[in-house]
Motif scaffolding. Structure first.
Motif, PDB file in Angstrom:
ATOM      1  N   ARG A 275      10.510 -27.124 -14.807  1.00  0.00           N
ATOM      2  CA  ARG A 275       9.336 -27.250 -13.930  1.00  0.00           C
ATOM      3  C   ARG A 275       8.049 -27.322 -14.752  1.00  0.00           C
ATOM      4  NH1 ARG A 275      11.664 -23.553  -9.170  1.00  0.00           N
ATOM      5  NH2 ARG A 275      12.417 -25.290  -7.908  1.00  0.00           N
ATOM      6  N   GLU A 276       7.962 -26.542 -15.815  1.00  0.00           N
ATOM      7  CA  GLU A 276       6.781 -26.633 -16.686  1.00  0.00           C
ATOM      8  C   GLU A 276       6.696 -28.014 -17.322  1.00  0.00           C
ATOM      9  OE1 GLU A 276       7.282 -23.342 -19.382  1.00  0.00           O
ATOM     10  OE2 GLU A 276       5.991 -22.053 -18.159  1.00  0.00           O
ATOM     11  N   GLN A 277       7.831 -28.553 -17.751  1.00  0.00           N
ATOM     12  CA  GLN A 277       7.838 -29.897 -18.326  1.00  0.00           C
ATOM     13  C   GLN A 277       7.415 -30.916 -17.268  1.00  0.00           C
ATOM     14  OE1 GLN A 277      11.623 -31.286 -19.801  1.00  0.00           O
ATOM     15  NE2 GLN A 277      10.676 -32.956 -20.914  1.00  0.00           N
ATOM     16  N   GLY A 278       7.872 -30.730 -16.043  1.00  0.00           N
ATOM     17  CA  GLY A 278       7.467 -31.619 -14.959  1.00  0.00           C
ATOM     18  C   GLY A 278       5.965 -31.593 -14.746  1.00  0.00           C
ATOM     19  N   ALA A 279       5.374 -30.397 -14.783  1.00  0.00           N
ATOM     20  CA  ALA A 279       3.923 -30.283 -14.624  1.00  0.00           C
ATOM     21  C   ALA A 279       3.201 -31.010 -15.754  1.00  0.00           C
ATOM     22  CB  ALA A 279       3.512 -28.811 -14.587  1.00  0.00           C
ATOM     23  N   ALA A 280       3.697 -30.865 -16.968  1.00  0.00           N
ATOM     24  CA  ALA A 280       3.087 -31.547 -18.115  1.00  0.00           C
ATOM     25  C   ALA A 280       3.202 -33.067 -17.970  1.00  0.00           C
ATOM     26  CB  ALA A 280       3.734 -31.086 -19.417  1.00  0.00           C
ATOM     27  N   ILE A 281       4.328 -33.545 -17.489  1.00  0.00           N
ATOM     28  CA  ILE A 281       4.522 -34.989 -17.332  1.00  0.00           C
ATOM     29  C   ILE A 281       3.626 -35.539 -16.225  1.00  0.00           C
ATOM     30  CG2 ILE A 281       6.211 -36.777 -16.726  1.00  0.00           C
ATOM     31  CD1 ILE A 281       8.303 -35.035 -18.209  1.00  0.00           C
ATOM     32  N   VAL A 282       3.426 -34.770 -15.151  1.00  0.00           N
ATOM     33  CA  VAL A 282       2.484 -35.189 -14.108  1.00  0.00           C
ATOM     34  C   VAL A 282       1.084 -35.309 -14.719  1.00  0.00           C
ATOM     35  CG1 VAL A 282       1.305 -34.458 -11.987  1.00  0.00           C
ATOM     36  CG2 VAL A 282       3.799 -34.336 -12.134  1.00  0.00           C
ATOM     37  N   PHE A 283       0.702 -34.346 -15.542  1.00  0.00           N
ATOM     38  CA  PHE A 283      -0.598 -34.398 -16.204  1.00  0.00           C
ATOM     39  C   PHE A 283      -0.719 -35.653 -17.074  1.00  0.00           C
ATOM     40  CE2 PHE A 283      -3.286 -33.444 -19.894  1.00  0.00           C
ATOM     41  CZ  PHE A 283      -4.499 -33.248 -19.248  1.00  0.00           C
ATOM     42  N   ILE A 284       0.315 -35.974 -17.819  1.00  0.00           N
ATOM     43  CA  ILE A 284       0.314 -37.175 -18.663  1.00  0.00           C
ATOM     44  C   ILE A 284       0.129 -38.422 -17.789  1.00  0.00           C
ATOM     45  CG2 ILE A 284       1.787 -38.612 -20.155  1.00  0.00           C
ATOM     46  CD1 ILE A 284       0.632 -36.119 -21.548  1.00  0.00           C
ATOM     47  N   GLY A 285       0.820 -38.460 -16.659  1.00  0.00           N
ATOM     48  CA  GLY A 285       0.669 -39.581 -15.729  1.00  0.00           C
ATOM     49  C   GLY A 285      -0.751 -39.691 -15.193  1.00  0.00           C
ATOM     50  N   LEU A 286      -1.358 -38.544 -14.882  1.00  0.00           N
ATOM     51  CA  LEU A 286      -2.741 -38.545 -14.408  1.00  0.00           C
ATOM     52  C   LEU A 286      -3.697 -39.043 -15.491  1.00  0.00           C
ATOM     53  CD1 LEU A 286      -2.757 -35.204 -12.394  1.00  0.00           C
ATOM     54  CD2 LEU A 286      -2.774 -37.544 -11.471  1.00  0.00           C
ATOM     55  N   MET A 287      -3.418 -38.716 -16.731  1.00  0.00           N
ATOM     56  CA  MET A 287      -4.255 -39.209 -17.832  1.00  0.00           C
ATOM     57  C   MET A 287      -4.119 -40.724 -17.975  1.00  0.00           C
ATOM     58  SD  MET A 287      -6.103 -36.803 -19.166  1.00  0.00           S
ATOM     59  CE  MET A 287      -6.439 -36.651 -17.428  1.00  0.00           C
TER      60      MET A 287
END
Length: 132
Positions: free
Chosen positions: A50-62
Protein backbone atom coordinates in the motif's frame (compact mmCIF):
# COMPACT_ATOMS: atom_id res chain seq x y z
CA UNK A 1 5.90 10.84 -42.03
CA UNK A 2 3.84 11.99 -39.08
CA UNK A 3 4.84 15.43 -37.90
CA UNK A 4 5.14 15.21 -34.12
CA UNK A 5 7.16 17.76 -32.27
CA UNK A 6 8.91 16.98 -29.01
CA UNK A 7 6.23 18.76 -26.98
CA UNK A 8 3.47 16.56 -28.41
CA UNK A 9 5.50 13.40 -27.83
CA UNK A 10 6.36 14.51 -24.30
CA UNK A 11 2.73 15.33 -23.55
CA UNK A 12 1.59 11.92 -24.80
CA UNK A 13 4.23 10.17 -22.70
CA UNK A 14 3.39 12.18 -19.58
CA UNK A 15 -0.33 11.48 -20.03
CA UNK A 16 0.09 7.75 -20.63
CA UNK A 17 2.67 7.31 -17.90
CA UNK A 18 0.61 9.31 -15.40
CA UNK A 19 -2.55 7.36 -16.20
CA UNK A 20 -0.86 3.96 -15.90
CA UNK A 21 0.92 4.96 -12.69
CA UNK A 22 -2.26 6.23 -11.04
CA UNK A 23 -4.24 3.14 -12.04
CA UNK A 24 -1.48 0.75 -10.92
CA UNK A 25 -0.82 2.67 -7.70
CA UNK A 26 -4.53 2.85 -6.88
CA UNK A 27 -4.87 -0.90 -7.42
CA UNK A 28 -2.04 -1.49 -4.96
CA UNK A 29 -3.64 0.86 -2.45
CA UNK A 30 -7.09 -0.68 -2.70
CA UNK A 31 -6.30 -4.34 -3.43
CA UNK A 32 -2.65 -5.15 -2.60
CA UNK A 33 -3.32 -8.84 -3.25
CA UNK A 34 -3.87 -7.94 -6.93
CA UNK A 35 -0.08 -7.85 -7.31
CA UNK A 36 0.95 -10.47 -4.76
CA UNK A 37 -1.49 -13.03 -3.43
CA UNK A 38 0.92 -13.63 -0.51
CA UNK A 39 -0.13 -10.23 0.85
CA UNK A 40 -3.32 -11.86 2.15
CA UNK A 41 -1.23 -13.72 4.74
CA UNK A 42 1.01 -10.84 5.83
CA UNK A 43 -0.14 -7.55 7.28
CA UNK A 44 3.42 -6.22 6.85
CA UNK A 45 3.55 -7.10 3.14
CA UNK A 46 0.10 -5.57 2.66
CA UNK A 47 1.30 -2.40 4.38
CA UNK A 48 4.44 -2.17 2.23
CA UNK A 49 2.47 -2.73 -0.98
CA UNK A 50 0.00 0.00 0.00
CA UNK A 51 2.87 2.40 0.72
CA UNK A 52 4.36 1.55 -2.68
CA UNK A 53 0.95 2.18 -4.24
CA UNK A 54 0.80 5.61 -2.62
CA UNK A 55 4.28 6.42 -3.94
CA UNK A 56 3.32 5.30 -7.45
CA UNK A 57 0.18 7.46 -7.37
CA UNK A 58 2.42 10.39 -6.41
CA UNK A 59 4.74 9.62 -9.34
CA UNK A 60 1.72 9.56 -11.66
CA UNK A 61 0.57 12.92 -10.31
CA UNK A 62 4.02 14.36 -10.98
CA UNK A 63 3.78 13.14 -14.58
CA UNK A 64 0.47 14.98 -14.89
CA UNK A 65 2.09 18.07 -13.40
CA UNK A 66 4.68 17.85 -16.19
CA UNK A 67 1.89 17.47 -18.75
CA UNK A 68 0.08 20.60 -17.59
CA UNK A 69 3.24 22.62 -16.85
CA UNK A 70 5.31 21.47 -19.80
CA UNK A 71 7.44 24.60 -20.09
CA UNK A 72 8.52 24.32 -16.43
CA UNK A 73 8.80 20.52 -16.26
CA UNK A 74 12.54 20.01 -16.80
CA UNK A 75 13.51 19.56 -13.13
CA UNK A 76 10.56 17.29 -12.34
CA UNK A 77 11.30 15.32 -15.52
CA UNK A 78 14.86 14.66 -14.34
CA UNK A 79 13.62 13.66 -10.89
CA UNK A 80 11.17 11.22 -12.49
CA UNK A 81 14.13 9.84 -14.43
CA UNK A 82 15.99 9.25 -11.14
CA UNK A 83 13.00 7.30 -9.83
CA UNK A 84 12.72 5.29 -13.05
CA UNK A 85 16.46 4.59 -13.04
CA UNK A 86 16.32 3.30 -9.45
CA UNK A 87 13.23 1.21 -10.21
CA UNK A 88 14.91 -0.35 -13.25
CA UNK A 89 18.07 -0.94 -11.20
CA UNK A 90 16.12 -2.87 -8.57
CA UNK A 91 14.70 -5.14 -11.26
CA UNK A 92 18.11 -5.68 -12.90
CA UNK A 93 19.64 -6.48 -9.51
CA UNK A 94 16.97 -9.10 -8.85
CA UNK A 95 17.33 -10.49 -12.38
CA UNK A 96 21.08 -10.97 -11.97
CA UNK A 97 20.38 -12.49 -8.56
CA UNK A 98 18.24 -15.14 -10.25
CA UNK A 99 14.98 -13.94 -8.67
CA UNK A 100 13.25 -12.46 -11.75
CA UNK A 101 12.86 -13.41 -15.42
CA UNK A 102 14.52 -11.19 -18.03
CA UNK A 103 11.19 -9.67 -19.08
CA UNK A 104 10.83 -7.90 -15.72
CA UNK A 105 13.92 -5.65 -15.93
CA UNK A 106 13.35 -5.08 -19.64
CA UNK A 107 9.84 -3.68 -19.30
CA UNK A 108 10.82 -1.76 -16.16
CA UNK A 109 13.74 -0.15 -18.03
CA UNK A 110 11.57 1.00 -20.94
CA UNK A 111 10.05 4.03 -19.13
CA UNK A 112 13.54 5.22 -18.15
CA UNK A 113 14.73 4.92 -21.75
CA UNK A 114 11.68 6.84 -23.02
CA UNK A 115 12.12 9.61 -20.43
CA UNK A 116 15.86 9.81 -21.22
CA UNK A 117 15.08 10.11 -24.94
CA UNK A 118 12.61 12.92 -24.26
CA UNK A 119 15.23 14.70 -22.15
CA UNK A 120 17.81 14.34 -24.93
CA UNK A 121 15.46 15.69 -27.61
CA UNK A 122 14.29 18.59 -25.44
CA UNK A 123 17.76 19.88 -24.63
CA UNK A 124 18.06 23.51 -25.50
CA UNK A 125 21.45 24.82 -26.50
CA UNK A 126 22.98 26.95 -23.81
CA UNK A 127 23.36 30.60 -24.63
CA UNK A 128 26.35 32.54 -23.52
CA UNK A 129 25.98 36.24 -23.07
CA UNK A 130 29.05 38.39 -23.05
CA UNK A 131 28.83 41.84 -21.65
CA UNK A 132 25.56 43.53 -20.71
Amino acid sequence: MIGLDSRKVGSIVYGLFGTVAIIFGSALLLVPTSLLSEAAQSVHLTHILREQGAAIVFIGLMAFWCLFNYERSRTVHYLLMVFLFLDAGIHWFDYFGGRLPLASPLYNTLPFVVFAAIAAFNRKPETISIGN
